[in-house]
Scaffold this active site. Structure first.
Site, short mmCIF file in Angstrom:
data_model
loop_
_atom_site.label_atom_id
_atom_site.label_comp_id
_atom_site.label_asym_id
_atom_site.label_seq_id
_atom_site.Cartn_x
_atom_site.Cartn_y
_atom_site.Cartn_z
N ASN A 113 1.35 8.26 18.76
CA ASN A 113 0.10 7.81 18.11
C ASN A 113 -1.02 7.66 19.15
O ASN A 113 -2.18 7.96 18.87
CB ASN A 113 0.32 6.48 17.38
CG ASN A 113 1.22 6.65 16.16
OD1 ASN A 113 1.21 7.69 15.51
ND2 ASN A 113 2.00 5.62 15.85
N ALA A 134 3.73 8.17 3.67
CA ALA A 134 3.31 7.89 2.29
C ALA A 134 1.79 7.94 2.23
O ALA A 134 1.11 7.73 3.24
CB ALA A 134 3.79 6.51 1.86
N ASN A 156 -3.75 10.12 17.77
CA ASN A 156 -4.60 9.48 16.75
C ASN A 156 -6.06 9.35 17.18
O ASN A 156 -6.96 9.83 16.50
CB ASN A 156 -4.04 8.10 16.39
CG ASN A 156 -2.94 8.18 15.33
OD1 ASN A 156 -2.57 9.27 14.90
ND2 ASN A 156 -2.43 7.05 14.92
N SER A 174 -3.03 10.03 10.95
CA SER A 174 -3.41 9.01 9.95
C SER A 174 -4.71 8.29 10.34
O SER A 174 -5.50 7.90 9.47
CB SER A 174 -2.28 8.00 9.77
OG SER A 174 -1.99 7.40 11.01
N LYS A 226 7.11 5.97 19.82
CA LYS A 226 6.23 6.35 18.70
C LYS A 226 4.78 5.97 19.02
O LYS A 226 3.84 6.68 18.67
CB LYS A 226 6.69 5.68 17.39
CG LYS A 226 5.91 6.25 16.22
CD LYS A 226 6.40 5.79 14.86
CE LYS A 226 5.65 6.55 13.76
NZ LYS A 226 5.67 5.84 12.50
N GLY A 260 0.84 -1.20 0.00
CA GLY A 260 0.00 0.00 0.00
C GLY A 260 0.88 1.24 0.00
O GLY A 260 1.89 1.29 -0.72
N ALA A 261 0.51 2.23 0.79
CA ALA A 261 1.24 3.50 0.78
C ALA A 261 2.72 3.29 1.16
O ALA A 261 3.61 3.59 0.37
CB ALA A 261 0.55 4.46 1.76
N GLY A 315 4.45 0.45 1.77
CA GLY A 315 5.11 -0.62 1.01
C GLY A 315 5.55 -0.13 -0.36
O GLY A 315 6.63 -0.49 -0.85
P1 NAD Z 1 -2.01 0.65 3.54
O1 NAD Z 1 -3.39 0.30 3.92
O2 NAD Z 1 -1.80 1.75 2.54
O3 NAD Z 1 -1.26 -0.64 2.98
C1 NAD Z 1 -1.46 -1.93 3.46
C2 NAD Z 1 -1.52 -2.86 2.25
O4 NAD Z 1 -1.48 -4.21 2.70
C3 NAD Z 1 -2.80 -2.70 1.42
O5 NAD Z 1 -2.48 -2.42 0.08
C4 NAD Z 1 -3.51 -4.05 1.60
O6 NAD Z 1 -4.22 -4.45 0.44
C5 NAD Z 1 -2.34 -4.97 1.87
N1 NAD Z 1 -2.73 -6.18 2.61
C6 NAD Z 1 -3.31 -6.25 3.82
N2 NAD Z 1 -3.48 -7.52 4.21
C7 NAD Z 1 -3.01 -8.29 3.20
C8 NAD Z 1 -2.91 -9.69 2.99
N3 NAD Z 1 -3.34 -10.58 3.90
N4 NAD Z 1 -2.39 -10.13 1.84
C9 NAD Z 1 -1.97 -9.25 0.92
N5 NAD Z 1 -2.03 -7.91 1.05
C10 NAD Z 1 -2.53 -7.43 2.18
O7 NAD Z 1 -1.24 0.98 4.89
P2 NAD Z 1 0.03 1.95 5.10
O8 NAD Z 1 -0.43 3.35 5.25
O9 NAD Z 1 1.06 1.63 4.09
O10 NAD Z 1 0.50 1.49 6.56
C11 NAD Z 1 1.20 0.28 6.80
C12 NAD Z 1 1.78 0.33 8.21
O11 NAD Z 1 2.74 1.38 8.30
C13 NAD Z 1 0.73 0.63 9.31
O12 NAD Z 1 1.05 -0.03 10.49
C14 NAD Z 1 0.87 2.14 9.50
O13 NAD Z 1 0.43 2.59 10.78
C15 NAD Z 1 2.39 2.28 9.34
N6 NAD Z 1 2.84 3.62 8.94
C16 NAD Z 1 2.18 4.31 7.95
C17 NAD Z 1 2.65 5.56 7.59
C18 NAD Z 1 2.01 6.34 6.45
O14 NAD Z 1 2.37 7.51 6.25
N7 NAD Z 1 1.11 5.76 5.67
C19 NAD Z 1 3.78 6.10 8.22
C20 NAD Z 1 4.43 5.35 9.20
C21 NAD Z 1 3.96 4.10 9.56
#
Ligand code: NAD
Length: 313
Positions: A192, A132, A196, A261, A188, A9-10, A12
């Site tokens: 949150n 992201a 949050n 978030s 952290k 997702g974001a 990744g």
């Molecule tokens: P997101 O929802 O954008 O991405 C998660 C991805 O995982 C999705 O695309 C989803 O389809 C996939 N997914 C979930 N379960 C699955 C499975 N069983 N099989 C295959 N794919 C699967 O989330 P994100 O924003 O990238 O956040 C991820 C982590 O990072 C969270 O813990 C979040 O708190 C943390 N985080 C996010 C940010 C940010 O700015 N977005 C910053 C720091 C930390």
């Protein structure tokens, strides 16, 4: 390094893109069909600090990974907290005795979930300040700067942790080897845990929440609950430093103008939240250690009530 991003997702997508651009063999794993198909058809489309970039990175469903055992050196976990167990279950086929697994999710207690699937020697835990945003299938927005702290949780894994730190640095992801990553994870989680849930329930940005007459009491009480529970796990949080750190985010001309978030997840996008792994995790651990955590408990329940009211998914 051959790297699988488990949850593209974001975050990744950010890590996948930067590691791919640095010359690593990266694959993206996700179950979101529109996203995987869009990436494979048109590449990962990224607004990268204002510039539009398209990068061809192979994307797969985890179910396509049968027969790939031993091919991947390092898996980076990037699902939401409540999706972690499912993801680990579905990537079991690629986990060999040598595959390192780095968990960078926000929240507490993920080591217990990862340990169900991965040998202790192969687990790396971390914490990242990168951010992201998802725009839509195959498309993300990446801006700003950050860093990644990580550590092998169990003795003997330091060499592998240092190797991952090196690869992150070569990709511009600013890897740091931490001697006490659990402290950073809890610190952290305090940020949150104070911002949050509160900003989500109050439908406020960080600066507006920061400006109320009761905010000081709320954040101090929540941080004290976190600190009392963390101490039972051998982590001695510096509560005053963390209170001041949280307050430093209140500037309306800086981070303060943003919603956290969780607000974006629930109020804007109608998605379930990670509250059970932040304040909820402190309640659960508190109950185990016989420590009262009333503010964390109420906040967790209020966020769940809001999820129900909004029929979040
Ligand atoms: P997101 O929802 O954008 O991405 C998660 C991805 O995982 C999705 O695309 C989803 O389809 C996939 N997914 C979930 N379960 C699955 C499975 N069983 N099989 C295959 N794919 C699967 O989330 P994100 O924003 O990238 O956040 C991820 C982590 O990072 C969270 O813990 C979040 O708190 C943390 N985080 C996010 C940010 C940010 O700015 N977005 C910053 C720091 C930390």
């Amino acid at each position: 390094m051959r790297i699988a991003i488990a949850g593209a997702g974001a975050m990744g997508s950010r890590f996948g893109l930067m590691l791919h651009k640095a010359g690593n063999e990266v694959i993206l794993l996700d179950k979101w069909a529109d996203h995987v198909n869009a990436i494979n058809k048109s590449g990962l489309r990224v607004n990268y600090n204002g510039e539009d970039v398209v990068e061809k990175i192979p994307a797969f469903f985890p179910s396509e990974m049968e027969g790939y055992k031993g091919v991947i050196d390092t898996v980076i976990l990037f699902t939401k907290a409540m999706q972690l167990d499912d993801m680990l279950q579905s990537i079991k086929p690629i986990l060999s005795k040598d595959t390192k697994v780095l968990c960078l999710l926000n929240g507490l207690g993920h080591e217990d979930t990862v340990e169900k699937y991965v040998d202790k020697e192969n687990i790396l835990l971390g914490n990242t300040m990168w951010t992201a945003g998802l725009i839509g299938p195959g498309e993300v927005k990446l801006f700003g700067n950050g860093e990644v702290e990580l550590q092998n949780v169990y003795p003997g894994g330091k060499e592998a942790a240092l190797e991952v730190v090196k690869v992150l640095n070569e990709a511009g992801l600013n890897g740091i080897y931490s001697e006490n990553v659990m402290y950073s994870i809890w610190r952290k989680a305090c940020v949150n845990g104070t911002l949050n849930g509160t900003c989500t329930i109050l439908d406020a940005n960080i600066a507006s929440f920061g400006a109320t007459s009761v905010t000081d009491k709320i954040i101090r009480t929540i941080i004290n609950e976190f600190a009392a529970v963390a101490a039972k796990e051998g982590i001695n949080l510096d509560s005053e430093e963390i209170v001041n750190h949280v307050k430093s985010t209140f500037n309306p001309n800086g981070v303060g103008k943003h919603h956290p978030s969780m607000h974006q997840d629930l109020i804007k996008n109608n998605r379930l939240t990670e509250i059970d792994y932040i304040n909820g995790a402190v309640c659960k651990k508190g109950a185990k250690y016989n420590i009262q955590t009333p503010y964390c408990q109420l906040l967790t329940e209020l966020v769940h009530a809001k999820e129900e009211i909004l029929i979040a998914q």
